[in-house]
Design a protein around this motif. Structure first.
Motif, PDB file in Angstrom:
ATOM      1  N   HIS A  90       0.620  -1.133   0.050  1.00 37.60           N
ATOM      2  CA  HIS A  90      -0.022   0.002  -0.086  1.00 37.60           C
ATOM      3  C   HIS A  90       0.938   1.291  -0.192  1.00 37.60           C
ATOM      4  CE1 HIS A  90      -3.442   2.471   0.221  1.00 37.60           C
ATOM      5  NE2 HIS A  90      -3.084   2.816   1.513  1.00 37.60           N
ATOM      6  N   GLN A  95      -0.927  -1.577  -6.610  1.00 39.47           N
ATOM      7  CA  GLN A  95      -2.293  -2.063  -6.660  1.00 39.47           C
ATOM      8  C   GLN A  95      -2.421  -3.798  -6.599  1.00 39.47           C
ATOM      9  OE1 GLN A  95      -5.500  -1.397  -5.690  1.00 39.47           O
ATOM     10  NE2 GLN A  95      -4.927   0.607  -4.987  1.00 39.47           N
ATOM     11  N   ARG A  99      -3.608  -6.406  -4.162  1.00 41.52           N
ATOM     12  CA  ARG A  99      -4.755  -7.094  -4.212  1.00 41.52           C
ATOM     13  C   ARG A  99      -4.299  -8.656  -3.946  1.00 41.52           C
ATOM     14  NH1 ARG A  99      -7.436  -8.623 -10.246  1.00 41.52           N
ATOM     15  NH2 ARG A  99      -5.682  -9.709 -10.187  1.00 41.52           N
ATOM     16  N   PRO A 130      -9.993  -0.794  -7.106  1.00 44.42           N
ATOM     17  CA  PRO A 130      -8.701  -0.466  -6.467  1.00 44.42           C
ATOM     18  C   PRO A 130      -8.953   0.136  -4.848  1.00 44.42           C
ATOM     19  CG  PRO A 130      -9.247   0.829  -8.587  1.00 44.42           C
ATOM     20  CD  PRO A 130     -10.338   0.175  -8.167  1.00 44.42           C
TER      21      PRO A 130
END
Length: 979
Positions: A90, A95, A99, A130
């Protein structure tokens, strides 16, 4: 703090020691904020640790209900590590990494956390949108002794950018997709014609099927467990046949990025998209790519069939135009940076000279262009080659400057990179079609593997969190997880889920008063298996039920359930002595098993006397009268409905067909329909039916004037339609209450079952069960069925091809046939007539010899079929019957032989000639002295002679009308070949 320090600390961790785990998280935090380890290196370290545990982690998650303390500790450690990786990802704004780590954390947490958090919805949102905020911090991860607190803060604090939905899709055996917060699972391409079979979690999960007119879709909307199981069976079958549609050409738009292959059109170098269906051919735009280098400078080193990747479509339509600017700029800057870093000295060629601004344009041997300042008095010319080096690079996008100049230091001529031939200048920029295909395939495989991991994690989360749902929703969630694991081809995960589904389905069947499928052996030994055995024994003799319950540990949960079931059973047996309400007991058992919400009192159970139809249960109202009301039709209704279903059961897992039973499951009592109408018609038309069947069977058939005689008639029908080897798999009997006829079918274990029109055994069709339907088997289904049969050797693989050739009267080529008579090994061109002797031999018309011959399947190397060859009308009707020694009846004389054999000779007979075990009891039997008698008719003496000579000390020729001729034949053979 270095990566090696972290690896050493992690390697010495004990999952049970929360203090050590917290210290490791503190080290990760320090490494994240320090300068010794880059973010990229830290993410690589975490990936390595997590991926090393991935396989075991998935196994532990799938076995979550049975996790040991060690397994829970391991999942906790790696779950915290995944949470730490989320924090690193993060902060780096990655992303894709965020994820994957979030999904992994939710997967591990779903197996451990018992609080009713929305893991499923959170996981779907992670895949769909997102992530803007993950809701956890380093302190939370460090202090947590379990995953509960981390999971709570993540689920309550995670935030998404819902204005920018991602689209996730995996296509394998079926399709799984996530879009705008909805997880969709389907078994086929559905598009607008698709319809939702059922939904879960308020519509966040949906299972799609083909269309709303499909009866199996209606079944899925019911709460009936049998109907829902039927839908599941059909869905899984559709998944097996799932395939993508045909590739179609693309409609290109300006801004699209494509790969183009160089082609010549009217003397000009143009580009053609790598589209297999209809490539788009267009002009390449002339423009400045980097300062001093234009498109024409580059294209002079490009040849036909070279490929330029990642080219932009500037204009589409009939006259497309492509720009290579972005692709070339990216390549040139990276190449120049590499050679600037290494101080490479090379020859460069002058491509353009602009004295008005004192600038020289160059092409380097590495394919990137550059510029230099023209010094006063320098007499440089276009095409001249000089030694240069990269001075500096200004800018990396737009039109960057790559500045070249002469080296300021002395140069060793041996270290100068020479300017190559024109074909090699752009070797680093251009590629080939084959290489592009390989890159695409590799990228697709990597991407598909990563997507399969996402589907696997979602399936695990869905299956594990189903425990908090109502019982029917729990079953649907497990079923959906099974569909997802089937889509990615996860055989191990499918096997585990099938156990969960069987257990859940059995409990629901008990609650709804349905029959429980007797497959308890598919469960691992343990409490769940014990409970299913108890439920299966509820209708067995009470002594069996009591004995099993008594064998269970006194304090076990299964013993408690078993005691209740046994109590209800004893109350039924002795109502005056033991007072117990069976319905109250069943309700209590349902409550203990967690299916009280699906409990149905006996009075509300709507299935008929014989239950409901399913993949292994079929109801037929009549053997005589058509279902469409068009009267009697024995062939269409009897053979085409009843025995087609029987054939389907033979080629599946077996089943039961009830004749004289309506769709409701209740027997038909009307005089004008059902069994009574059948028997009336068969009795009135007995003379014509018997005449027809006598011609076909060679013997009369019983008059069906009672249920018992009707069963005898159906047994004669069975003899007409199936090979003798399969008739033992079909049992026809009157039901206990004499209100229907039950046909019980066990699966064919040694051969594919064909339904024939008569005893000639030609033009047979193999059927199989497809959910609740009976359909013809495809060739692929036949081959798969053969692979699972018992005693399958190489030759059994030839049976399908031979049988299809027999049915179609077509030619086959037996490749490399090794003849036992001539000793030759060569191809044989034949028209097969019939398989015989347990499908070990085939009788054929030899197209070269123009005569009938028999061939042994195991002597054939391979078989080729010629489907374009004409249909053959054979000159003779081939004889079909063989004796125990595999000799065919060619229409000549037969011989009666009687042999006394010791046990060794008898064993050899059974092992060498497999059909000997099927001889009638009066042809092969044990005598009083322990020897065995073979008393049979043979089609020739040669095979008997060979059998006798190999075991002469164990065989005695007994008196028969042909015994002297047999002895004489043996004597002549010995004199000729031995004496």
């Amino acid at each position: 703090m270095t990566i090696k320090d972290l690896e050493k600390q992690f390697g010495s961790l004990s999952p049970y020691d929360s203090g050590e785990c917290s210290a490791f998280i503190r080290s990760l935090y320090a490494a994240r904020n320090g300068r010794e380890i880059s973010t990229l290196a830290l993410m690589g370290f975490l990936d390595k640790m997590i991926s090393g545990f991935a396989k075991r982690g998935k196994t532990l998650c799938q076995r979550a209900p049975l996790l040991s303390a060690t397994g829970r500790a391991e999942l906790t450690l790696y779950g915290k590590t995944a949470a730490a990786a989320m924090l690193v990802s993060h902060s780096s704004r990655s992303q894709s990494e965020l994820r994957s780590k979030a999904i992994l954390f939710l997967e591990y947490a779903s197996a451990l956390v018992r609080t009713d958090y929305d893991f499923v919805e959170a996981a779907i949102d992670v895949v769909s949108y997102p992530v803007t905020d993950i809701g956890i911090d380093w302190k939370t991860v460090e202090d947590a002794t379990s995953l509960d607190v981390i999971a709570y803060k993540l689920i309550s604090g995670i935030r998404f950018d819902r204005s920018r939905p991602d689209y996730f899709q995996y296509a394998g055996k079926g399709k799984v997709s996530c879009h705008k917060g909805v997880l969709s699972v389907c078994s086929s391409e559905v598009g607008e014609a698709g319809a939702k079979a059922y939904g879960l979690y308020g519509g966040r999960v949906e299972v799609l099927t083909r269309n709303s007119r499909d009866e199996r879709l209606k079944s899925s909307e019911q709460r009936d467990i049998d109907a829902l199981t039927e839908f599941s069976t059909t869905f899984l079958r559709n998944q097996q046949s799932y395939g993508k549609g045909k590739t179609t050409s693309r409609d290109y738009q300006p801004g699209d990025i494509v790969d183009i292959r160089m082609v010549e059109r009217a003397g000009t170098i143009c580009g053609a998209t790598l589209d297999r269906i209809s490539p788009l051919v267009g002009e390449i735009v002339e423009e400045e790519l980097i300062h001093g280098t234009r498109t024409s400078d580059v294209l002079s080193y490009v040849f036909e069939d070279d490929v330029i990747m990642e080219t932009e479509v500037v204009e589409a339509g009939e006259s497309p135009r492509f720009s290579i600017k972005e692709a070339y700029t990216s390549f040139a800057v990276k190449a120049a940076e590499n050679h600037h870093r290494n101080n490479t000295v090379f020859e460069a060629k002058v491509t353009r000279l602009r004295k008005d601004i004192s600038r020289v344009n160059w092409m380097t041997p590495f394919g990137f262009g550059g510029i230099s300042i023209l010094e006063d008095g320098d007499d440089v010319k276009v095409g001249e080659v000089r030694v240069m080096t990269v001075k500096n690079i200004q800018g990396s996008t737009g039109s960057p400057f790559i500045n070249l100049g002469a080296p300021w230091y002395g140069v060793n001529p041996d270290n100068v990179v020479r300017f190559p031939s024109d074909e090699d200048v752009l070797a680093g920029f251009l590629t080939t079609v084959d290489k592009v295909d390989m890159l695409r395939k590799t990228a697709a495989e990597v991407g598909k593997a990563e997507d399969a991991e996402v589907v696997s994690s979602l399936a695990t989360i869905l299956a594990r969190r189903s425990e908090s749902l109502p019982s029917m929703e729990r079953y649907k969630a497990l079923m959906t997880a099974l569909f997802m694991r089937t889509a990615i081809g996860d055989a191990e995960g499918v096997a585990l889920l099938e156990k969960d589904l069987y257990y859940s389905r059995s409990l629901l069947s008990y609650a709804q008063g349905k029959r429980i499928a007797a497959n308890a052996d598919r469960l691992d030994q343990g409490e769940r298996s014990d409970i299913i055995k108890i439920l299966l024994l509820q209708d067995a003799p009470e002594v069996d039920l009591l004995a099993f319950v008594g064998s269970l540990p006194p304090s076990s949960f299964a013993r408690k359930v078993g005691s209740l079931v046994a109590g209800a059973r004893i109350s039924q047996e002795f109502p005056d002595e033991v007072k117990a309400d069976g319905e109250d007991v069943r309700r209590k058992v349902c409550e203990l098993l967690g299916v009280l919400d699906e409990y149905l009192p006996v009075a509300e159970i709507r299935t008929g006397k014989y239950g409901s139809e399913s993949h292994d249960v079929e109801f037929k109202s009549s053997y005589v009268f058509r279902n469409d009301g068009q009267g009697a039709d024995l062939d269409r209704q009897g053979r085409g409905q009843v025995f087609e279903a029987v054939c389907g059961f033979l080629n599946a897992d077996g089943g039961t067909l009830y004749l004289g039973v309506g769709d409701s499951g209740d027997p038909i009592t009307a005089e004008s329909y059902g069994l009574k109408a059948d028997m009336k018609w068969l009795t009135e038309n007995y003379m014509s039916v018997n005449a027809l069947r006598t011609r076909q069977l060679g013997h009369p058939v019983p008059k069906a004037d009672s249920l018992d005689h009707y069963v005898l008639f159906l047994n004669a029908e069975k003899e007409l339609y199936f090979k003798e080897s399969l008739q033992g798999n079909i049992t026809i009997e009157v039901t206990e209450d004499a209100d229907a006829i039950r046909i019980t079918v066990s699966p064919a274990e040694y051969e594919i079952a064909y339904l024939y029109p008569d005893t000639e055994r030609h033009d047979g069709i193999a059927y199989v069960r497809d959910g609740g339907r009976t359909v013809p088997m495809t060739r692929v289904q036949k081959e798969r069925r053969l692979a699972g049969l018992k005693k399958v050797g190489k030759e059994v693989g030839f049976v399908v091809a031979i049988q299809e050739a027999i049915d179609g009267h077509r030619k086959l080529i037996f490749r490399g046939y090794a003849s036992g008579n001539s000793g030759e090994v060569r191809d044989r061109f034949v028209v097969p007539v019939n398989l015989f002797y347990n499908d070990e031999n085939v009788y054929c018309f030899d197209l070269e010899a123009h005569q009938y011959k028999q061939f042994r399947l195991h002597r054939i190397s391979s078989i080729d079929a010629d489907v374009d060859d004409p249909v053959y009308t054979l000159p003779l009707v081939a004889p079909k019957e063989s004796d125990v020694f595999r000799w065919l009846n060619e229409g000549g004389r037969q011989y009666h032989v009687k042999l006394r054999m010791e046990v060794g000779a008898k064993n050899y007979l059974l092992e060498e000639y497999s059909c000997a075990c099927k001889l009638p009891k009066d042809e092969l039997y044990e005598d009083a002295d322990g020897t065995w008698i073979l008393d049979t008719t043979v089609n020739g003496l040669g095979a008997v002679r060979r059998f006798y000579l190999g075991l002469a000390d164990k065989i005695e020729i007994l008196e028969s009308e042909d015994s002297e001729e047999l002895k004489e034949d043996i004597t002549k053979y010995v004199r000729k070949n031995i004496v």
